[in-house]
Design an enzyme around this catalytic site. Sequence first.
Site, PDB file in Angstrom:
ATOM      1  N   CYS A 139     -98.372  -7.926 -29.872  1.00  0.00           N
ATOM      2  CA  CYS A 139     -98.206  -7.510 -28.471  1.00  0.00           C
ATOM      3  C   CYS A 139     -97.898  -6.019 -28.369  1.00  0.00           C
ATOM      4  CB  CYS A 139     -97.080  -8.321 -27.824  1.00  0.00           C
ATOM      5  SG  CYS A 139     -97.148  -8.242 -26.017  1.00  0.00           S
ATOM      6  N   ASP A 164     -88.237 -15.822 -26.021  1.00  0.00           N
ATOM      7  CA  ASP A 164     -87.785 -14.480 -26.396  1.00  0.00           C
ATOM      8  C   ASP A 164     -86.263 -14.452 -26.215  1.00  0.00           C
ATOM      9  OD1 ASP A 164     -87.788 -11.789 -27.061  1.00  0.00           O
ATOM     10  OD2 ASP A 164     -88.759 -11.109 -25.209  1.00  0.00           O
TER      11      ASP A 164
HETATM   12  O1  LIG Z   1     -93.051  -5.058 -25.293  1.00  0.00           O
HETATM   13  C1  LIG Z   1     -92.469  -4.737 -24.252  1.00  0.00           C
HETATM   14  O2  LIG Z   1     -92.210  -3.556 -24.004  1.00  0.00           O
HETATM   15  C2  LIG Z   1     -92.081  -5.783 -23.270  1.00  0.00           C
HETATM   16  C3  LIG Z   1     -91.620  -5.388 -22.026  1.00  0.00           C
HETATM   17  C4  LIG Z   1     -91.258  -6.321 -21.091  1.00  0.00           C
HETATM   18  C5  LIG Z   1     -91.349  -7.668 -21.372  1.00  0.00           C
HETATM   19  C6  LIG Z   1     -91.804  -8.080 -22.613  1.00  0.00           C
HETATM   20  C7  LIG Z   1     -92.172  -7.152 -23.583  1.00  0.00           C
HETATM   21  N1  LIG Z   1     -92.618  -7.530 -24.837  1.00  0.00           N
HETATM   22  C8  LIG Z   1     -92.539  -8.862 -25.345  1.00  0.00           C
HETATM   23  O3  LIG Z   1     -91.242  -9.061 -25.899  1.00  0.00           O
HETATM   24  C9  LIG Z   1     -91.306  -9.982 -26.941  1.00  0.00           C
HETATM   25  C10 LIG Z   1     -90.506  -9.568 -28.162  1.00  0.00           C
HETATM   26  O4  LIG Z   1     -90.754  -8.266 -28.535  1.00  0.00           O
HETATM   27  P1  LIG Z   1     -90.149  -7.695 -29.919  1.00  0.00           P
HETATM   28  O5  LIG Z   1     -91.029  -8.257 -31.017  1.00  0.00           O
HETATM   29  O6  LIG Z   1     -88.748  -8.188 -30.032  1.00  0.00           O
HETATM   30  O7  LIG Z   1     -90.266  -6.216 -29.827  1.00  0.00           O
HETATM   31  C11 LIG Z   1     -92.759 -10.179 -27.244  1.00  0.00           C
HETATM   32  O8  LIG Z   1     -93.110 -11.397 -26.660  1.00  0.00           O
HETATM   33  C12 LIG Z   1     -93.486  -9.138 -26.484  1.00  0.00           C
HETATM   34  O9  LIG Z   1     -94.664  -9.756 -26.034  1.00  0.00           O
END
Ligand SMILES: O=C(O)c1ccccc1N[C@@H]1O[C@H](COP(=O)(O)O)[C@@H](O)[C@H]1O
Length: 217
Positions: free
Chosen positions: A15, A134
């Site tokens: 992502c 998450d």
């Molecule tokens: O990635 C982002 O900036 C974000 C912003 C707002 C909502 C979700 C976002 N990302 C998602 O968050 C999770 C976990 O991310 P991480 O691996 O802990 O960095 C993942 O599902 C992203 O899709």
Amino acid sequence: MARGMNVTVVRSKICGITRIEDALAAVEAGADAIGLVFYGKSPRAVSIEQAAAILQALPPFVTSVGLFVDMPRDQLQQLLQRLPLDLLQFHGDESPADCEGHGRPYIKALRVRPGEDVAAAMAPYAGARGILLDTFVEGVPGGTGASFDWSLVPENAAKPIILAGGLDAGNVATAIRQVRPYAVDVSGGVEASKGIKDAGKIRAFVRAVRDARCDGD
Ligand SMILES: O=C(O)c1ccccc1N[C@@H]1O[C@H](COP(=O)(O)O)[C@@H](O)[C@H]1O
């Protein structure tokens, strides 16, 4: 066997893609999906033009996921008229009704707090193709790099579970063995800097997912 579904292969989504080369690095590593963030406050946010260029560069059989945080319905509809996204990821406080009726399948992200009853939180989203879990961090909708207590993930989830939050190549195998999710999702754990992916970290992540099979139980 993965929770929420009778499969042993765990899928991976990378992502927060902002560049064509990072999308192609994810594809070459064997990722199943890439995510594009349409949330203006994220350092990983993409414009419609950026997203269109990335989507155009994708080969077939790679799922493109659009990530939204409480985007007004009319704005989302306009965006979807311009972008051939395969799947919508609602990562804010969207109700089931907010997630429905966009003409695309969706997954709902739930941000898990300590002690959360995840099965109860999932229940209203009957129309979702899967539930992404998450970590709850006050004031930040996601992409925090923080993980949650994986023991809170229900054993017999009603939907495919996509595990997210603070995953990287070093911990994803442990997460898979403990949670047995349908898929895993990573953003910060495969970055060189905010919004810029590291191809080596992506390869290591996808390899770790492939090697951590959930069968044999
Ligand atoms: O990635 C982002 O900036 C974000 C912003 C707002 C909502 C979700 C976002 N990302 C998602 O968050 C999770 C976990 O991310 P991480 O691996 O802990 O960095 C993942 O599902 C992203 O899709």
